[in-house]
Motif scaffolding. Structure first.
Motif, short mmCIF file in Angstrom:
data_model
loop_
_atom_site.label_atom_id
_atom_site.label_comp_id
_atom_site.label_asym_id
_atom_site.label_seq_id
_atom_site.Cartn_x
_atom_site.Cartn_y
_atom_site.Cartn_z
N ARG A 325 -64.85 26.81 3.88
CA ARG A 325 -63.79 27.73 3.47
C ARG A 325 -63.93 29.07 4.17
O ARG A 325 -64.96 29.32 4.75
CB ARG A 325 -63.77 27.93 1.96
CG ARG A 325 -64.82 28.91 1.44
CD ARG A 325 -64.64 29.19 -0.02
NE ARG A 325 -63.42 29.93 -0.27
CZ ARG A 325 -63.01 30.26 -1.49
NH1 ARG A 325 -63.68 29.90 -2.53
NH2 ARG A 325 -61.92 30.97 -1.67
N TYR B 11 -71.74 33.53 -3.06
CA TYR B 11 -71.48 33.82 -1.64
C TYR B 11 -72.23 35.10 -1.34
O TYR B 11 -71.73 36.17 -1.65
CB TYR B 11 -70.00 34.06 -1.38
CG TYR B 11 -69.09 32.88 -1.63
CD1 TYR B 11 -68.96 31.86 -0.72
CD2 TYR B 11 -68.31 32.84 -2.78
CE1 TYR B 11 -68.10 30.80 -0.95
CE2 TYR B 11 -67.44 31.79 -3.01
CZ TYR B 11 -67.34 30.77 -2.09
OH TYR B 11 -66.48 29.74 -2.31
N ASN B 36 -57.00 36.38 -10.17
CA ASN B 36 -57.46 36.29 -8.78
C ASN B 36 -58.96 36.53 -8.69
O ASN B 36 -59.49 37.44 -9.32
CB ASN B 36 -56.74 37.32 -7.90
CG ASN B 36 -55.28 36.98 -7.72
OD1 ASN B 36 -54.42 37.79 -7.98
ND2 ASN B 36 -55.00 35.78 -7.30
N GLY B 37 -59.60 35.71 -7.91
CA GLY B 37 -61.02 35.90 -7.68
C GLY B 37 -61.91 35.41 -8.81
O GLY B 37 -63.11 35.65 -8.81
N ALA B 38 -61.32 34.69 -9.78
CA ALA B 38 -62.11 34.24 -10.93
C ALA B 38 -63.05 33.09 -10.58
O ALA B 38 -64.07 32.90 -11.23
CB ALA B 38 -61.18 33.81 -12.05
N GLY B 39 -62.70 32.35 -9.54
CA GLY B 39 -63.55 31.23 -9.14
C GLY B 39 -62.85 29.88 -9.23
O GLY B 39 -63.51 28.84 -9.19
N SER B 41 -60.68 28.38 -7.04
CA SER B 41 -60.79 27.61 -5.79
C SER B 41 -62.22 27.17 -5.55
O SER B 41 -62.47 26.07 -5.07
CB SER B 41 -60.31 28.44 -4.61
OG SER B 41 -58.97 28.81 -4.80
N1 LIG Z 1 -66.20 32.89 1.92
C1 LIG Z 1 -66.45 33.79 0.96
N2 LIG Z 1 -67.37 34.75 1.18
C2 LIG Z 1 -67.65 35.66 0.22
N3 LIG Z 1 -67.08 35.69 -0.97
C3 LIG Z 1 -66.15 34.77 -1.25
C4 LIG Z 1 -65.80 33.77 -0.29
N4 LIG Z 1 -64.87 33.00 -0.84
C5 LIG Z 1 -64.65 33.47 -2.08
N5 LIG Z 1 -65.42 34.53 -2.32
C6 LIG Z 1 -65.46 35.29 -3.58
O1 LIG Z 1 -65.71 34.39 -4.64
C7 LIG Z 1 -64.98 34.75 -5.79
C8 LIG Z 1 -64.18 33.57 -6.29
O2 LIG Z 1 -63.19 33.23 -5.34
P1 LIG Z 1 -62.15 32.07 -5.54
O3 LIG Z 1 -61.41 31.91 -4.27
O4 LIG Z 1 -62.83 30.88 -6.09
O5 LIG Z 1 -61.18 32.67 -6.65
P2 LIG Z 1 -59.80 32.11 -7.18
O6 LIG Z 1 -59.92 32.04 -8.65
O7 LIG Z 1 -59.42 30.87 -6.48
O8 LIG Z 1 -58.81 33.28 -6.80
P3 LIG Z 1 -57.28 33.24 -6.29
O9 LIG Z 1 -56.41 33.21 -7.48
O10 LIG Z 1 -57.14 34.52 -5.57
O11 LIG Z 1 -57.13 32.05 -5.41
C9 LIG Z 1 -64.15 35.96 -5.40
O12 LIG Z 1 -64.81 37.09 -5.87
C10 LIG Z 1 -64.16 35.94 -3.89
O13 LIG Z 1 -64.11 37.24 -3.39
#
Ligand SMILES: Nc1ncnc2c1ncn2[C@@H]1O[C@H](COP(=O)(O)OP(=O)(O)OP(=O)(O)O)[C@@H](O)[C@H]1O
Ligand SMILES: [Mg+2]
Lengths: 325, 308
Positions: A325, B11, B36-39, B41
């Protein structure tokens, strides 16, 4: 494995990179073949033409196909992560190893095609302008192609290594090009300079010191190793010729004999009543073949294959563990 | 179908998953909500083996695919035969047409050529892409790409669908169609796990909703309870102008006097009855009246607080 292979091959064969590279290669061959056609037999013997041709093919292949390999490799993994296609692909029931294996194989196939075109055009072009091609020469071209493919695959996997470790495709690409030019121009120039200053202390007609230096200091660079491996494709043969100019102005060759070097065998002397006797000596680089050259440099072949395995190994190792990713 | 225990993913310094527990049962339509950013994905990518968590356990279809910091490649490949995944922010191969895309995806499942062609046609018709079946994906609009992404997830009629923010980029009609497709899946007895940060996207279709906040699953509840929480948190923003002091004794509003003649008020819930008493009777004028929509994070956090 087959799945990733097919997908990548489809993509690669359509890519502008490949088509552009092939066009450039074709474009460069035209004036070269034209030049050969204009000068048949005047300055060059067929064997000399062959020597020139294999040097030309090698140079073009290492530069253009090598650069294509670096570019393809440097964006192979990271750009797919960026676009997200890799996440789609790896959500299907395919193991990472099979996928990356297929992808690498497809890229090697594409490079092979590029090389075939560049060597094929050389052979075809020579046949077209009416140069007699011996079976030996054609075989040599095949061998050359194989060697080049191995070397260029090394550049490809070096690219893969960058691609597996550098997240941004643009950064990886820039670094790949910088590395390529350092390895292609700057490092060899430095090594050459060092070799020449070192060689100046004793005579190095055959470039042995340079070869030794390249083997030692550029072991990680497949293209330098290829150059060393192909550096004895020609053999220098010198002939000392004794000629007599008759009083009526006619020239007659008295003796022609092969000598190791020309130094100190020329001059002329006059004998009254007999005429003038002239001693001349000339050297010619005659084509001895790829196999001939390779025999002296098996170490470089081993070295090159070793580095390729290392590059590919590290790239795959990293790919199996990386976050997509 | 999906069992996640104590999953941890960092990360670097960022703790994306902080001991996540999550269970999705067979036949469930599970909405995975979180700001957003909760985790979200990160969780989804982990279940598919696309990223490497540091610790925890993941089972799919009752078989362990991740434990002791490692994936079991063979188990993972076996599980993926039954999973359809739609990634977030992804594009497909832009040099292929939708037909070719679905064909090559079908090939990865070992489907025959005939089966592939038949299934591709079904899916492209279902998702309104049949007319553009021979157009290069690179020339597609965002919504069309999104539809194709969903189509590629459905190729082998998977038992488990995992969708990451599937409705972003779709127009209202697209969203309605998407919801129909989800309902079809439910009827066919399939399981769907999908993430969103918009409540409206998961209502109507989900039976269970899980809320993830800062890498932990904080609440798992029915959609009704979560919606009520939203309504409770809604309120009004009012700007009043008046030439004499007003008393706010009988209401529990948050009042701020921004100038000698102006009050800014944050009122929870429905304010219509009180406006009559407080504003009109005391001779004040309303300059501005806005409905205040609570942020998802606010609602989620209040849910978390409520549940303890
Ligand atoms: N490649 C990466 N390097 C560093 N931090 C990351 C990376 N990918 C995600 N993060 C961090 O991990 C955390 C969770 O991210 P994630 O993408 O799982 O959130 P999400 O719930 O899917 O958010 P969104 O609604 O924005 O898609 C966030 O704080 C993000 O900044
Ligand atoms: Mg996300």
């Amino acid at each position: 494995m087959l799945w990733g292979f097919k997908l990548e091959l489809k993509q690669g064969l359509r890519s502008k990179k490949l088509i552009g590279t092939l066009l450039i290669i074709l474009f460069l061959y035209v004036p070269f073949l034209y030049f050969l056609k204009e000068e048949p037999g005047t300055y060059m013997s067929t064997r000399e033409i062959m020597a020139t041709m294999s040097n030309f093919v090698t140079g073009i292949a290492i530069f253009f196909v090598g650069m294509l390999a670096m570019i393809m490799g440097a964006t192979a993994i990271n750009s797919e992560v960026e676009k997200g296609t890799l996440r789609v692909a790896m959500s299907k029931p395919i193991s990472r190893l099979a996928y990356i294996g297929g992808k690498m194989l497809a890229h090697v196939t594409i490079l092979f095609i590029a090389l075939l075109v560049s060597v094929g055009v050389a052979i075809g072009g020579m046949a077209l302008i009416g140069i007699d091609l011996t079976a030996g020469f054609v075989w040599d071209m095949v061998l050359l192609n194989v060697l080049l493919l191995i070397g260029i695959t090394g550049l490809l996997f070096l690219g893969y290594l960058l691609s597996a470790f550098i997240k941004s495709p643009i950064n990886a690409l820039v670094l790949a090009l910088v590395l390529f030019f350092i390895v292609w121009k700057i490092a060899p120039a430095v090594v050459e300079y060092e070799a020449f200053t070192h060689a100046a202390s004793y005579k190095d007609y055959q470039g042995h010191v340079l070869q030794e230096y390249k083997t030692k200091y550029l072991f990680f660079d497949p293209s330098s190793q290829i150059e060393v491996m192909l550096s004895n494709m020609t053999e220098r043969t010198c002939f000392a010729i004794t000629k007599r100019i008759e009083p009526n102005g006619e020239e007659r060759v008295l003796e022609k004999k092969e000598v190791p070097t020309c130094s100190g065998v020329w001059g002329s002397s006059s004998y009254p009543g007999v005429g003038q006797v002239i001693y001349t000596c000339s050297c010619q680089d005659v084509y001895a073949g790829v196999g001939h050259s390779l025999r002296f440099h098996l170490v470089n072949l081993v070295l090159m294959i070793g580095t390729i395995i290392a590059y590919a190994g590290f790239a795959v190792f990293r790919f199996l563990r990386m976050d997509l990713r | 179908m999906i069992e996640i225990e104590n999953l941890v993913k960092n990360y670097g310094d960022v703790k994306a998953l902080d001991g996540l527990h999550l269970t999705v049962k067979e036949g469930q339509i599970y909405g995975f909500l979180g700001p957003n950013g909760a985790g979200k994905s990160t969780t989804i990518l982990s279940t598919l083996g696309l990223i490497n968590p540091q610790a925890g356990r993941i089972s799919l279809f009752g078989r362990e695919v991740f434990a002791d910091g490692k994936y079991r490649e063979a188990e993972l490949v076996r599980a993926k035969k039954r999973i359809g995944y739609m990634p977030e922010h992804a594009t497909l191969w832009d040099f292929l047409t939708p037909m070719q895309t679905l064909d090559i995806i079908g090939e990865s499942f070992g489907m025959s050529k005939g089966e592939r062609a038949k299934r591709a046609r079904e899916l492209l018709e279902l998702l309104n892409l049949w007319d553009v079946r021979n157009k290069k994906v690179g020339k597609f609009s965002k919504g069309m790409k999104q539809r194709l992404l969903l189509a590629q997830a459905l190729v082998q009629s998977p038992d488990l669908l995992i969708l990451d923010e599937p409705m972003t980029g779709l127009d209202p009609k697209g969203i309605a169609e998407f919801k129909d497709i989800i309902r079809e899946q439910k009827k066919a007895g399939k399981t769907v796990f999908f993430s969103s940060h918009i409540l409206a996207h998961v209502e109507e279709v989900c039976d269970t909703v899980g809320v993830i906040v800062r890498g932990q699953l904080r609440v798992e509840d029915s959609i009704e309870n979560i919606k009520n929480q939203f309504l409770k948190k809604a309120g009004y923003l009012i700007l009043l102008e008046t030439d004499r002091p007003i008393s706010f004794e009988n209401v529990d509003w948050e009042v701020e006097r921004v100038s000698p003649t102006k009050y800014k008020i944050k009122a929870p819930d429905d304010v219509r009855p009180e406006i009559n008493d407080v504003v009109w009777k005391q001779g004040a004028k309303i300059l501005q009246l806005m409905v205040r929509v609570p942020s998802l994070e606010e609602v989620f956090l209040s849910l978390v607080e409520e549940k303890g």
